[in-house]
Design a protein around this motif. Structure first.
Motif, PDB file in Angstrom:
ATOM      1  N   ILE A 105       0.828  -1.203   0.000  1.00 37.40           N
ATOM      2  CA  ILE A 105       0.000   0.000   0.000  1.00 37.40           C
ATOM      3  C   ILE A 105       0.864   1.255   0.000  1.00 37.40           C
ATOM      4  O   ILE A 105       0.639   2.191  -0.775  1.00 37.40           O
ATOM      5  N   ILE A 106       1.877   1.300   0.857  1.00 39.35           N
ATOM      6  CA  ILE A 106       2.785   2.448   0.885  1.00 39.35           C
ATOM      7  C   ILE A 106       3.435   2.653  -0.481  1.00 39.35           C
ATOM      8  O   ILE A 106       3.577   3.786  -0.957  1.00 39.35           O
ATOM      9  N   LYS A 107       3.808   1.552  -1.119  1.00 43.62           N
ATOM     10  CA  LYS A 107       4.485   1.621  -2.419  1.00 43.62           C
ATOM     11  C   LYS A 107       3.670   2.393  -3.447  1.00 43.62           C
ATOM     12  O   LYS A 107       4.231   3.109  -4.289  1.00 43.62           O
ATOM     13  N   ASN A 108       2.344   2.274  -3.371  1.00 40.39           N
ATOM     14  CA  ASN A 108       1.508   2.954  -4.360  1.00 40.39           C
ATOM     15  C   ASN A 108       1.541   4.471  -4.210  1.00 40.39           C
ATOM     16  O   ASN A 108       1.235   5.189  -5.163  1.00 40.39           O
ATOM     17  N   TYR A 109       1.883   4.957  -3.038  1.00 41.05           N
ATOM     18  CA  TYR A 109       1.915   6.402  -2.820  1.00 41.05           C
ATOM     19  C   TYR A 109       3.283   7.015  -3.071  1.00 41.05           C
ATOM     20  O   TYR A 109       3.371   8.207  -3.396  1.00 41.05           O
ATOM     21  N   ILE A 110       4.348   6.226  -2.942  1.00 39.63           N
ATOM     22  CA  ILE A 110       5.681   6.809  -3.113  1.00 39.63           C
ATOM     23  C   ILE A 110       6.424   6.282  -4.332  1.00 39.63           C
ATOM     24  O   ILE A 110       7.445   6.854  -4.727  1.00 39.63           O
ATOM     25  N   VAL A 111       5.932   5.207  -4.950  1.00 46.86           N
ATOM     26  CA  VAL A 111       6.561   4.658  -6.158  1.00 46.86           C
ATOM     27  C   VAL A 111       5.603   4.745  -7.341  1.00 46.86           C
ATOM     28  O   VAL A 111       5.881   5.399  -8.343  1.00 46.86           O
ATOM     29  N   GLN A 115      -1.021   5.109  -9.781  1.00 49.32           N
ATOM     30  CA  GLN A 115      -1.922   4.132  -9.179  1.00 49.32           C
ATOM     31  C   GLN A 115      -2.410   4.618  -7.822  1.00 49.32           C
ATOM     32  O   GLN A 115      -3.583   4.439  -7.476  1.00 49.32           O
ATOM     33  N   GLY A 116      -1.525   5.242  -7.052  1.00 43.82           N
ATOM     34  CA  GLY A 116      -1.923   5.767  -5.747  1.00 43.82           C
ATOM     35  C   GLY A 116      -3.010   6.816  -5.857  1.00 43.82           C
ATOM     36  O   GLY A 116      -3.959   6.834  -5.060  1.00 43.82           O
ATOM     37  N   LEU A 117      -2.891   7.691  -6.866  1.00 47.58           N
ATOM     38  CA  LEU A 117      -3.921   8.715  -7.073  1.00 47.58           C
ATOM     39  C   LEU A 117      -5.243   8.075  -7.470  1.00 47.58           C
ATOM     40  O   LEU A 117      -6.309   8.458  -6.969  1.00 47.58           O
ATOM     41  N   LEU A 258      -4.475  -6.500  -8.022  1.00 45.52           N
ATOM     42  CA  LEU A 258      -4.738  -6.793  -6.612  1.00 45.52           C
ATOM     43  C   LEU A 258      -4.483  -5.557  -5.756  1.00 45.52           C
ATOM     44  O   LEU A 258      -5.282  -5.218  -4.881  1.00 45.52           O
ATOM     45  N   GLU A 259      -3.359  -4.862  -5.993  1.00 45.73           N
ATOM     46  CA  GLU A 259      -3.000  -3.696  -5.201  1.00 45.73           C
ATOM     47  C   GLU A 259      -4.047  -2.598  -5.322  1.00 45.73           C
ATOM     48  O   GLU A 259      -4.306  -1.874  -4.357  1.00 45.73           O
ATOM     49  N   SER A 260      -4.647  -2.468  -6.495  1.00 46.57           N
ATOM     50  CA  SER A 260      -5.668  -1.433  -6.681  1.00 46.57           C
ATOM     51  C   SER A 260      -6.903  -1.697  -5.833  1.00 46.57           C
ATOM     52  O   SER A 260      -7.585  -0.758  -5.417  1.00 46.57           O
ATOM     53  N   GLY A 261      -7.216  -2.957  -5.589  1.00 44.59           N
ATOM     54  CA  GLY A 261      -8.377  -3.296  -4.771  1.00 44.59           C
ATOM     55  C   GLY A 261      -8.019  -3.849  -3.406  1.00 44.59           C
ATOM     56  O   GLY A 261      -8.877  -4.431  -2.730  1.00 44.59           O
ATOM     57  N   LEU A 262      -6.777  -3.620  -2.988  1.00 50.26           N
ATOM     58  CA  LEU A 262      -6.286  -4.270  -1.764  1.00 50.26           C
ATOM     59  C   LEU A 262      -7.042  -3.817  -0.523  1.00 50.26           C
ATOM     60  O   LEU A 262      -7.317  -4.622   0.376  1.00 50.26           O
ATOM     61  N   PHE A 263      -7.385  -2.531  -0.447  1.00 51.85           N
ATOM     62  CA  PHE A 263      -8.119  -2.054   0.725  1.00 51.85           C
ATOM     63  C   PHE A 263      -9.453  -2.778   0.877  1.00 51.85           C
ATOM     64  O   PHE A 263      -9.873  -3.090   1.992  1.00 51.85           O
ATOM     65  N   LEU A 264     -10.136  -3.044  -0.228  1.00 55.07           N
ATOM     66  CA  LEU A 264     -11.417  -3.740  -0.155  1.00 55.07           C
ATOM     67  C   LEU A 264     -11.239  -5.138   0.422  1.00 55.07           C
ATOM     68  O   LEU A 264     -12.058  -5.609   1.218  1.00 55.07           O
TER      69      LEU A 264
END
Length: 305
Positions: A105-111, A115-117, A258-264
């Protein structure tokens, strides 16, 4: 305050330390050229190559420097996601804060800033109670990051089979067939519309360790063991996990979906009861610690440029 601290910390990290920074810096200054190229040479490719992401960069470069654009995106994405989740899932506030520390999850915001947006916009749409705003927010996510074409497709299939009141076994069969067909025809469709993201994976080796497969298989088995009512209530996260496991060894971008829907999926885990919930949370903590341990000897946990 927690969301603000989380976003501020991620934004304060060195702006040029992580992977793909050259690409994102290039987007800040060349998005108008990229958009014009699609418009002139292959107009249908505009919709398959994240036009809203390009437009955001075109607008921001009028007011901010390239460094400030990336910092704005990092802060906005991480703050919006964490703030909404902690407000909407306040009964599970502690576990939401743990989820925010998951490396994937962190990776999506800093790498993976794009995708994070898209994840932040998706979360805002998912929890929105406005009948007008909700479909708009959800609908623009694939035009920021293409993985959300799959997320929305899965959501649509689940909604349609639910409205038609298919028996659970029929829903699972129908959804599985749709997913297999999608995975099989993906490159053909991508080639037809000129989708850069999918075509970049053509011929790529499937680099997987198998650890993630084992962990998420155990989580999926917990979902299945929770009964028919649970699966009916949480068909989308269960479907996302099933798609990931079914394509883990054959589709190189399965992890990105998977990472895009990981929170769900993680929030779905909190809906389980008794020993299943305890087992899920215990496995998750161990998985997080193990991931950090194995990546701790690499620069920036293996995310360095």
């Amino acid at each position: 305050m927690v969301a603000l601290a989380y976003a501020s910390f991620l934004t304060s990290l060195p702006i040029d330390a992580f992977k793909d920074r050259v690409v994102y810096f290039a987007y800040t200054t060349t998005s108008d050229v990229i958009f014009y190229r699609y418009l002139v040479y292959d107009i249908k490719a505009i919709f398959a190559n994240e036009p809203i992401w390009l437009y955001i960069n075109v607008v921001l470069i009028k007011f901010l420097t390239p460094d400030q654009i990336l910092q704005t995106i990092i802060f906005s994405s991480s703050f919006l996601t964490s703030f909404i989740l902690m407000r909407r899932e306040n009964k599970n506030l502690f576990w939401i804060m743990i989820f925010l520390l998951v490396p994937a999850i962190i990776k999506n915001y800093i790498v993976h800033l794009r995708q994070g947006l898209a994840i932040a916009i998706f979360i805002a749409g998912y929890y929105s109670q406005s009948r007008t705003l909700k479909p708009v927010l959800l609908g623009i996510t694939p035009f920021i990051h293409s993985s959300f074409f799959f997320i929305l497709m899965m959501a649509g299939i689940n909604y349609a089979t639910g409205i038609m009141k298919f028996p659970l076994w029929m829903r699972i069969t129908f959804i599985t067939v749709c997913y297999v067909a999608t995975a099989s025809l993906l490159e053909v469709v991508a080639s037809g519309v000129g989708a850069r993201q999918i075509l970049e994976y053509q011929g790529a080796a499937i680099d997987v360790s198998g650890v993630g497969f084992v962990f998420w298989t155990c989580v999926f088995l917990l979902f299945l063991s929770s009964g028919v009512i649970f699966l009916r209530q949480h068909t989308l996260p269960a479907s996302l996990l099933a798609f990931y496991l079914g394509t883990y060894f054959i589709v190189p971008f399965a992890a990105r979906i998977l990472e895009s829907g990981l929170f769900l999926i993680l929030i779905c885990g909190l809906a389980m009861q008794g020993w299943r919930k305890a087992a899920f949370l215990t496995m998750l903590i161990l998985f997080i610690l193990m991931t950090y341990y194995f990546q701790s000897n690499e620069p920036w946990l293996g995310w360095a440029a």
